[in-house]
Every structure is written in structure tokens, then in C-alpha cells.
Write a protein that holds these residues in place. Structure first.
Motif, PDB file in Angstrom:
ATOM      1  N   GLY A  74       0.796  -1.222   0.000  1.00 38.69           N
ATOM      2  CA  GLY A  74       0.000   0.000   0.000  1.00 38.69           C
ATOM      3  C   GLY A  74       0.827   1.269   0.000  1.00 38.69           C
ATOM      4  O   GLY A  74       0.286   2.369   0.090  1.00 38.69           O
ATOM      5  N   ALA A  76       3.728   4.208   1.099  1.00 43.33           N
ATOM      6  CA  ALA A  76       3.786   5.073   2.281  1.00 43.33           C
ATOM      7  C   ALA A  76       2.404   5.647   2.588  1.00 43.33           C
ATOM      8  O   ALA A  76       2.064   5.904   3.743  1.00 43.33           O
ATOM      9  CB  ALA A  76       4.795   6.194   2.060  1.00 43.33           C
ATOM     10  N   TRP A 102       4.304  16.139   1.020  1.00 42.88           N
ATOM     11  CA  TRP A 102       4.073  14.836   1.668  1.00 42.88           C
ATOM     12  C   TRP A 102       3.645  15.009   3.107  1.00 42.88           C
ATOM     13  O   TRP A 102       2.816  14.253   3.612  1.00 42.88           O
ATOM     14  CB  TRP A 102       5.289  13.925   1.517  1.00 42.88           C
ATOM     15  CG  TRP A 102       5.419  13.474   0.096  1.00 42.88           C
ATOM     16  CD1 TRP A 102       6.417  13.786  -0.775  1.00 42.88           C
ATOM     17  CD2 TRP A 102       4.478  12.665  -0.656  1.00 42.88           C
ATOM     18  NE1 TRP A 102       6.158  13.228  -2.006  1.00 42.88           N
ATOM     19  CE2 TRP A 102       4.982  12.539  -1.962  1.00 42.88           C
ATOM     20  CE3 TRP A 102       3.269  12.054  -0.346  1.00 42.88           C
ATOM     21  CZ2 TRP A 102       4.324  11.814  -2.964  1.00 42.88           C
ATOM     22  CZ3 TRP A 102       2.604  11.339  -1.339  1.00 42.88           C
ATOM     23  CH2 TRP A 102       3.128  11.226  -2.623  1.00 42.88           C
ATOM     24  N   THR A 148       8.649  14.644   7.997  1.00 45.75           N
ATOM     25  CA  THR A 148       9.081  14.110   6.704  1.00 45.75           C
ATOM     26  C   THR A 148      10.530  14.562   6.493  1.00 45.75           C
ATOM     27  O   THR A 148      10.764  15.697   6.084  1.00 45.75           O
ATOM     28  CB  THR A 148       8.168  14.650   5.572  1.00 45.75           C
ATOM     29  OG1 THR A 148       6.807  14.441   5.957  1.00 45.75           O
ATOM     30  CG2 THR A 148       8.442  13.938   4.256  1.00 45.75           C
ATOM     31  N   THR A 152      10.196  15.011  -1.046  1.00 43.64           N
ATOM     32  CA  THR A 152      10.586  14.561  -2.375  1.00 43.64           C
ATOM     33  C   THR A 152      10.260  15.582  -3.468  1.00 43.64           C
ATOM     34  O   THR A 152      10.978  15.699  -4.456  1.00 43.64           O
ATOM     35  CB  THR A 152       9.830  13.245  -2.676  1.00 43.64           C
ATOM     36  OG1 THR A 152       9.813  12.455  -1.474  1.00 43.64           O
ATOM     37  CG2 THR A 152      10.469  12.462  -3.788  1.00 43.64           C
ATOM     38  N   SER A 174      10.595   7.865   3.025  1.00 43.97           N
ATOM     39  CA  SER A 174      10.437   7.258   1.699  1.00 43.97           C
ATOM     40  C   SER A 174      11.560   7.612   0.728  1.00 43.97           C
ATOM     41  O   SER A 174      12.042   6.761  -0.001  1.00 43.97           O
ATOM     42  CB  SER A 174       9.099   7.673   1.089  1.00 43.97           C
ATOM     43  OG  SER A 174       8.036   7.127   1.835  1.00 43.97           O
TER      44      SER A 174
HETATM   45  C1  LIG Z   1       6.609   8.883  -2.768  1.00 46.82           C
HETATM   46  C2  LIG Z   1       6.351   9.323  -1.376  1.00 46.82           C
HETATM   47  C3  LIG Z   1       5.182   8.959  -0.683  1.00 46.82           C
HETATM   48  C4  LIG Z   1       4.062   8.164  -1.311  1.00 46.82           C
HETATM   49  O1  LIG Z   1       4.393   6.876  -1.630  1.00 46.82           O
HETATM   50  P1  LIG Z   1       3.274   5.925  -2.269  1.00 46.82           P
HETATM   51  O2  LIG Z   1       4.004   4.657  -2.470  1.00 46.82           O
HETATM   52  O3  LIG Z   1       2.814   6.559  -3.541  1.00 46.82           O
HETATM   53  O4  LIG Z   1       2.183   5.784  -1.277  1.00 46.82           O
HETATM   54  C5  LIG Z   1       5.053   9.381   0.623  1.00 46.82           C
HETATM   55  N1  LIG Z   1       5.995  10.125   1.223  1.00 46.82           N
HETATM   56  C6  LIG Z   1       7.124  10.506   0.589  1.00 46.82           C
HETATM   57  C7  LIG Z   1       8.136  11.330   1.311  1.00 46.82           C
HETATM   58  C8  LIG Z   1       7.336  10.112  -0.733  1.00 46.82           C
HETATM   59  O5  LIG Z   1       8.459  10.483  -1.363  1.00 46.82           O
END
Ligand SMILES: *Cc1c(COP(=O)(O)O)cnc(C)c1O
Length: 360
Positions: A74, A76, A102, A148, A152, A174
Motif C-alpha cells: 500500500g 507510504a 508529503w 518528513t 521529495t 520514503s
Molecule cells: C513517494 C512518497 C510517498 C508516497 O508513496 P506511495 O508509495 O505513492 O504511497 C510518501 N511520502 C514521501 C516522502 C514520498 O516520497
């Protein structure tokens, strides 16, 4: 066959040797006469794949036995809901830092389950800086503090770890996990979608301190229930087996590269080379405050925005893919995760220099 330099923010480039190994093993994994995709997740073969992946990740990041490591599905985004569901433990409030797109999504999801106190926001600064913790307003009764570390989209990265005590610190890593060593013991929870620095999309890794398990909200969907998943070695239901296999190959590759100290050195050099060129170019610009610039995602603009299309098509012709910025912010963005070496950054800088000389 030719492979280009892929600067995509996610799903992102994977190490070529990992893809080659996956190709070589695709039809017949280790002489077993079948693909790893076609195995029971409960077979001793697949369990050995999953165990090795977890072992290598623990070794790379220095994750102690005080933490459970979960391989879930699922992305992040599913964890944006799992976090309040697993961590509120009867509390009504959670603290969130807002440093970009994010953070905003994590906050919006948490608001479905609790009262969110935004401790600090750099929105008024167009998310170009990280507010120092001395200016944060924490709530006394928050179950956890979420932030965070690397945004990104904006290319904004914390150069420091917030102090959450006595609450648990929760980090969406992530797009920065495995880019450098990190002191895991400072965190209650680290989570990361795989498609930036780990492996294929769909897999998400959750590293959770075990004392935080045991009291999920009664409404927590089983697949998002960390306590249940930890008790079942992430196999309460069928896990994303191929993603776990590929993540394991990436972890083994990282160990071969010299681990996270070596990756940090390499990533620092890559970032310095790209920001150094941008800052000195007089044609390109990165607006993020210097101390908070991301090592992994480098947004930049051209002196003349009307040249963007031409820049992108020229880059594509030069074998440099996916340099367009996020649809919400525009401009350009080069994501330079672990799988891209200094050669990719040098090729990009060389193209940028040439383009600026022709158009500047
Ligand atoms: C890409 C990203 C997400 C989302 O990831 P999904 O796999 O699309 O749910 C969440 N947080 C950060 C910091 C990201 O870079």
C-alpha cells in the motif's frame, strides 16, 4: 539494448546489476525450476529470501532487536492511516511538522483519526526552509511527533533529527532511507515506500519500536495492524513477494558497495557536484535554503522558463530521462537516489552546461 540515465522521482532507477540478477533468476530461481514470483510465501525458499532481506536491512541500518521490521503493502500512503491507528493508543492528539506536499498528505490522513497539532509549517516560506525546532509548538498530550525528513517534491531535507521526547518520533523516510547512516534508536517508527531508494512500488517498509506495538485502534484494518503483522512476520496475508525479493537484492548490493557510510560519501559528492554547478551557472537556480537542500531530489529552474520544453526534449535525446518537476510545482527536478552514480550527475551537468552555453 541501451539503458538511459533515469532521474525519475519514483518509481526510480534500480542498480543495473540487481536488474541483471533478477533477469537471470526470473524463470528458475536457484535451480528450483520456478520463479520467485510463483512460490508460496510460506515455502522455505521464499521465507529464506524474506529473512535475508530483513537481516541485511537490519545490518545496513543498525536496527536492534528492540524494533520490528515489517514488509507491507500500500505504499507510504497506506501508512499515513496506519500511523494514527497504531500509535494513538487512546490519545486524541498527534503532532505533525509541515514541510511540504508529503507532510500535507500525512496530516490530511491523520485528521480522519485524531486532532492534529501542526507544530511548525514552512508553508509561508513556500517550503524552502526547515523551521528550527526552537520555534515548534508541541502539544503536551500528543501520542507521537511525525515529520518528513526529505520532501521529495520540494527537495527540502532535514539536516537534523527532531527531539520528540517523551512522545515517539515518526519519520516518513520514503525518499531518503539508505542514503546515509541514521541513528535508528532516536525513532519510534521509520517507514518508507520502496520505489525511491529500495525496490519496486507497492512495498512499504515499517521499522517500529516494539514497545509501541500491542494497542492498535480496534478499527485498524488487519493489513495495517503492525501488532498483527509483526506477530505474523509480515505474512498475515500474502506479502508483496517479488518486491521483497528485489528489495533484498538491493540490500545485498548496498552491502557490496560498502554500506551506508560509502553511500553517504557518494551521495554527498553527487549532490555537491549538482548544486555546485547550478549555483555557479547563472542560468539555473535552486531556491531551497542551503542547509536544507536534499541529497536525493534536486529541483531547479531555468533562467527562461519558456525554454523548459526544449531543455527536456534535448535531455531526452542525450539519454537523460524524467527531469520534469512534479506536476504541482513545475520546473525541473533531478532525483539522484542510490542507484545513480556520479557518472549520471556528470552527464547531467555536462548537458546543462552545454544547453546554457547555447541558450543563455
Ligand atoms: C513517494 C512518497 C510517498 C508516497 O508513496 P506511495 O508509495 O505513492 O504511497 C510518501 N511520502 C514521501 C516522502 C514520498 O516520497
Amino acid at each position: 539494448m541501451s539503458r538511459f540515465y533515469n532521474f525519475c522521482a519514483g518509481p526510480a532507477a534500480l542498480p543495473e546489476s540487481v536488474l541483471e540478477q533478477a533477469r537471470d533468476e526470473l524463470l528458475d530461481w536457484h535451480g528450483k525450476g520456478l520463479s520467485v514470483m510463483e512460490m508460496s510465501h510460506r515455502s522455505k525458499e521464499f521465507v529464506s529470501v524474506a529473512d535475508a532481506a530483513e537481516r541485511d536491512l537490519r545490518e545496513l541500518m543498525g536496527i536492534s532487536d528492540d524494533y520490528a521490521v515489517l514488509f507491507l503493502q500500500g505504499g507510504a500512503t497506506a501508512q499515513f492511516a496506519a500511523i494514527p491507528l497504531n500509535l494513538l493508543r487512546g490519545a486524541a492528539r498527534a503532532d505533525y511538522a509541515n514541510t511540504g506536499q508529503w507532510s500535507i498528505k500525512a496530516i490530511a490522513e491523520a485528521r480522519k483519526y485524531c486532532d492534529v497539532n501542526v507544530v511548525a509549517s514552512s508553508e509561508s516560506d513556500r517550503f524552502l526552509s526547515v523551521p528550527p525546532q526552537s520555534l515548534w509548538t508541541r502539544s503536551a498530550d500528543a501520542a507521537y511527533l511525525h515529520y518528513t525528513p526529505n520532501e521529495t517534491i520540494g527537495g527540502l531535507e532535514f539536516g537534523w533529527i527532531p527531539d520528540a521526547s517523551p512522545a515517539a518520533l515518526v519519520a516518513d523516510m520514503s525518499s531518503t532511507i539508505l542514503s546515509r547512516p541514521v541513528d535508528v534508536s532516536r525513532f519510534g517508527v521509520i517507514y518508507a515506500g520502496a520505489q525511491k531508494n529500495i525496490g519496486p512500488a507497492g512495498l512499504v517498509i515499517v521499522i517500529v519500536r516494539k514497545d509501541l506495538l500491542g494497542a492498535p485502534d480496534a478499527r485498524t484494518p488487519a493489513v495495517l495492524d503492525w501488532t498483527l503483522q509483526a506477530a505474523n512476520a509480515s505474512m498475515y496475508n500474502t506479502p508483496p513477494t517479488f518486491g521483497i525479493y528485489l528489495a533484498g537484492l538491493v540490500f545485498a548490493w548496498l552491502k557490496e558497495q560498502g554500506g551506508l557510510d560509502a553511500m553517504a560519501e557518494r551521495n554527498r559528492c553527487k549532490a555537491e557536484a549538482l548544486y555546485g554547478y547550478i549555483d555557479g551557472s547563472g542560468f539555473y537556480a535552486n531556491p531551497v535554503e542551503k542547509a536544507s537542500r536534499s541529497w536525493m531530489n534536486v529541483p531547479f529552474t531555468l533562467a527562461d522558463a519558456s525554454l523548459e520544453k526544449e531543455f527536456l526534449s534535448g535531455a531526452r535525446e542525450a539519454g537523460l530521462l524524467n527531469l520534469e518537476g512534479h506536476r504541482s510545482v513545475g520546473g525541473m527536478r533531478a532525483s539522484i537516489y542510490n542507484a545513480l552514480g556520479l557518472d549520471a550527475v556528470e552527464a547531467l551537468v555536462s548537458f546543462m552546461r552545454d544547453f546554457a552555453a547555447r541558450k543563455g
